[in-house]
Design a protein around this motif. Structure first.
Motif, mmCIF file in Angstrom:
data_model
loop_
_atom_site.group_PDB
_atom_site.id
_atom_site.type_symbol
_atom_site.label_atom_id
_atom_site.label_comp_id
_atom_site.label_asym_id
_atom_site.label_seq_id
_atom_site.Cartn_x
_atom_site.Cartn_y
_atom_site.Cartn_z
ATOM 1 N N ALA A 1 -38.560 44.282 19.461
ATOM 2 C CA ALA A 1 -38.968 45.512 18.973
ATOM 3 C C ALA A 1 -38.081 46.434 18.136
ATOM 4 O O ALA A 1 -38.648 47.108 17.245
ATOM 5 N N GLU B 1 -38.944 44.971 14.754
ATOM 6 C CA GLU B 1 -40.190 45.395 14.277
ATOM 7 C C GLU B 1 -39.844 46.874 13.308
ATOM 8 O O GLU B 1 -40.254 46.921 12.377
ATOM 9 N N HIS C 1 -49.311 42.922 20.222
ATOM 10 C CA HIS C 1 -48.139 43.165 21.349
ATOM 11 C C HIS C 1 -48.025 44.612 21.482
ATOM 12 O O HIS C 1 -48.176 45.408 20.246
ATOM 13 N N THR D 1 -49.614 40.310 15.139
ATOM 14 C CA THR D 1 -48.902 39.411 16.318
ATOM 15 C C THR D 1 -49.733 37.968 16.155
ATOM 16 O O THR D 1 -51.048 38.045 16.426
ATOM 17 N N HIS E 1 -34.078 35.610 21.530
ATOM 18 C CA HIS E 1 -34.095 35.515 22.794
ATOM 19 C C HIS E 1 -35.564 35.275 23.349
ATOM 20 O O HIS E 1 -35.705 35.542 24.474
ATOM 21 N N LYS E 2 -36.243 34.370 22.641
ATOM 22 C CA LYS E 2 -37.481 33.812 23.216
ATOM 23 C C LYS E 2 -37.448 32.269 22.649
ATOM 24 O O LYS E 2 -37.269 31.154 23.311
HETATM 25 C C1 LIG Z 1 -41.409 40.149 23.408
HETATM 26 C C2 LIG Z 1 -42.190 40.478 22.422
HETATM 27 C C3 LIG Z 1 -42.026 41.471 21.437
HETATM 28 C C4 LIG Z 1 -40.768 42.456 21.725
HETATM 29 O O1 LIG Z 1 -39.443 41.800 21.986
HETATM 30 P P1 LIG Z 1 -38.409 42.665 22.859
HETATM 31 O O2 LIG Z 1 -37.365 41.613 22.547
HETATM 32 O O3 LIG Z 1 -38.819 42.735 24.227
HETATM 33 O O4 LIG Z 1 -38.320 44.056 22.197
HETATM 34 C C5 LIG Z 1 -42.734 41.824 20.650
HETATM 35 N N1 LIG Z 1 -43.907 41.190 20.338
HETATM 36 C C6 LIG Z 1 -44.326 40.064 20.903
HETATM 37 C C7 LIG Z 1 -45.799 39.374 20.515
HETATM 38 C C8 LIG Z 1 -43.421 39.735 21.914
HETATM 39 O O5 LIG Z 1 -43.967 38.738 22.744
#
Ligand SMILES: *Cc1c(COP(=O)(O)O)cnc(C)c1O
Length: 477
Positions: free
Chosen positions: A131, A134, A163, A207, A262-263
């Motif tokens: 976020a 963003e 999102h 998204t 972190h994903k």
């Molecule tokens: C997780 C996610 C976010 C936000 O990421 P954070 O690190 O939790 O702030 C934004 N957009 C999408 C599509 C997400 O999956």
């Protein structure tokens, strides 16, 4: 489970620290009025306490964790070793460039690789979360329009399959949010987009893959409509795990993107961080980027802020050790590993979806990307068992619940993201469990409202638990 304070016995301790051999003279103003009420326990009791707590925690290392929109994949522990090297941990952010050349190289290379993967020209590693990335990207868009004297562009268009952070970030950045609907297939409604885009449009946030797990097939038409109206295109790349190495936002007409290290890039997600949400942009926006820009000169790497930067969004270089892990991950999987990861993430999601769709109703009948959304509405209607009941029952079988009641455009939603790091055997086991839960629900619907049976606390008041968590021991009680 007894709490650590309840096990405390006055005077019990583990004497690992030698007695003080100098006079103890703290300055008066530092003295507490009363000594702190710390639990007094032996070392083994402390160890057992924390081990017991760890066993109560569900993590990717404990079992299947298909939490949609979160990419809870397994992150190799060796990356933590890379991030623990003293050359990375024992530095100070104000050290002169010539003493941190290795760290600057980590930043420079990570930015370069992430630009290559996203099709962007420059990137900042400063934002601390998705976020936050963003928000940073939207400030770039704002700075761009203002730099051209284009002051009327105050609106950001956000499809309802975005999102939830997208509209929130746009509002935080001072824009007005214009929501547009999805069509019956889960894609952006192009007519609604055409109607919304105009001289007051600052940009669009998309998204992709969207929150229902679909890749919008009209993506180039979408970005063209916005560009024709004079707006810029923002790509929420938190779901990059599904497309990296295969398709690039920069080639689809996007000007700004954020990604979640972190994903997608091997930092564990959850527990509040630290995370990292780098923002990338096309060359015409790069002078607005926050943080330090690292440049390669003939003999060394130099860092300096960009000329027209929007201002820092975080101190120094963001969560630098997360950058180290992302680079170590990229180097470990290599050029071929990037698209392979995406392909396997998509394969795993489609495999599991196809193992379930004869029983569970999928919200959209299409090939999914890295996640799929089912709707429990028919089941709820028929026998009164909700998405919540199914999610709670999965806990009893050792599966972390999928994301529930999100996205909002699907009723009784469960959103499942297996990730690429799961084997086919794990997916088969998970499918068998989902099917078992379906049988349980039909055998005795009322029983489902009582689940889970295997946890200490079964159905907490979730709002209260989030808003008023009790995280302090109440000595008076
Ligand atoms: C997780 C996610 C976010 C936000 O990421 P954070 O690190 O939790 O702030 C934004 N957009 C999408 C599509 C997400 O999956």
């Amino acid at each position: 489970m007894k709490l650590i304070f309840e096990r405390s016995v006055p005077g019990r301790c583990s004497r690992l620290i030698p007695e003080l051999d100098v006079p103890c003279v703290p300055p008066d103003f530092c003295l507490r009025e009363k000594p702190p009420r710390l639990p007094e326990l032996s070392e083994s009791q402390v160890d057992r306490h924390f081990t017991e707590l760890a066993k109560e925690t569900r993590g990717v290392n404990g079992g299947f964790y298909p939490l949609g929109s979160c990419t809870m994949k397994y992150n190799p522990a060796v990356l933590e070793a890379a991030a623990s090297l003293p050359g990375f941990t024992d530095i100070h952010p104000l050290q002169p460039d010539e003493t941190v050349q290795g760290c600057l190289e980590v930043m420079e290379r990570t930015e370069k690789y992430l630009c290559e993967i996203t099709g962007m020209d420059a990137m900042t590693l400063q934002p601390a979360a998705g976020a936050h990335g963003e928000f940073t990207g939207l400030l770039l868009i704002k700075a761009y329009h203002l730099s051209r004297g284009d002051t009327e562009r105050r609106k950001i268009i956000v499809p309802d399959s975005a999102h939830g952070t997208n509209p929130a970030s746009a509002a935080m950045a001072g824009f007005e949010v214009v929501n547009i609907p999805s069509d019956a297939k889960g894609y952006v409604d192009l007519d609604a987009l055409r109607a919304a885009a105009g001289p007051d449009t600052a940009g669009l946030m998309l998204t992709n893959p969207n929150t229902v797990g679909l890749f919008d097939p009209n993506i180039q038409e979408i970005t063209r409509i916005v560009h024709d109206a004079g707006g810029l295109n923002y790509y929420d790349g938190a779901n990059l795990n599904a497309v990296m190495g295969i398709a690039r936002p920069g080639d689809m007409g996007f000007d700004v993107v954020h990604i979640n290290l972190h994903k997608t890039f091997a930092t564990p997600h959850g527990g509040g961080g630290p995370g990292s949400g780098p923002s990338g942009c096309k060359a015409f926006l790069k002078d607005f980027l926050p943080g330090l820009r690292v440049q390669k000169t003939a003999d060394a790497l130099r860092s300096a802020p960009a000329e027209k930067r929007i201002g820092d969004v975080r101190s120094f270089c963001g969560n630098f050790l997360v950058t180290v892990k992302a680079l170590a991950y990229l180097l470990s999987i290599g050029r071929e590993g990037v698209p392979e990861t995406a392909a396997n993430a998509v394969l795993n999601a489609n495999y599991l979806m196809n193992r379930l769709k004869d029983l569970y109703t999928m919200a959209y009948d299409a090939t999914c990307m890295h996640e799929f959304v089912m709707t429990l509405e028919p089941l709820h209607h028929e026998i009164g068992v909700s998405a919540m009941d199914i999610a709670k029952a999965l806990i009893d079988y050792g599966i972390h619940p999928p994301t529930m009641y999100f996205p909002l455009i699907v009723h009784e939603a469960l959103m499942v993201e297996p990730t690429e790091t799961e084997t086919v055997e794990t997916l088969d086991e998970a499918a068998a469990i989902f099917r078992q839960v379906w049988e349980d629900a039909h055998a005795d619907p009322s029983h489902m409202h009582e689940r889970p049976f295997t946890t200490r606390i079964r159905r907490p008041d979730e709002v209260k638990a989030a808003r008023k968590p009790v995280i302090r021991y109440d000595f008076e009680a």
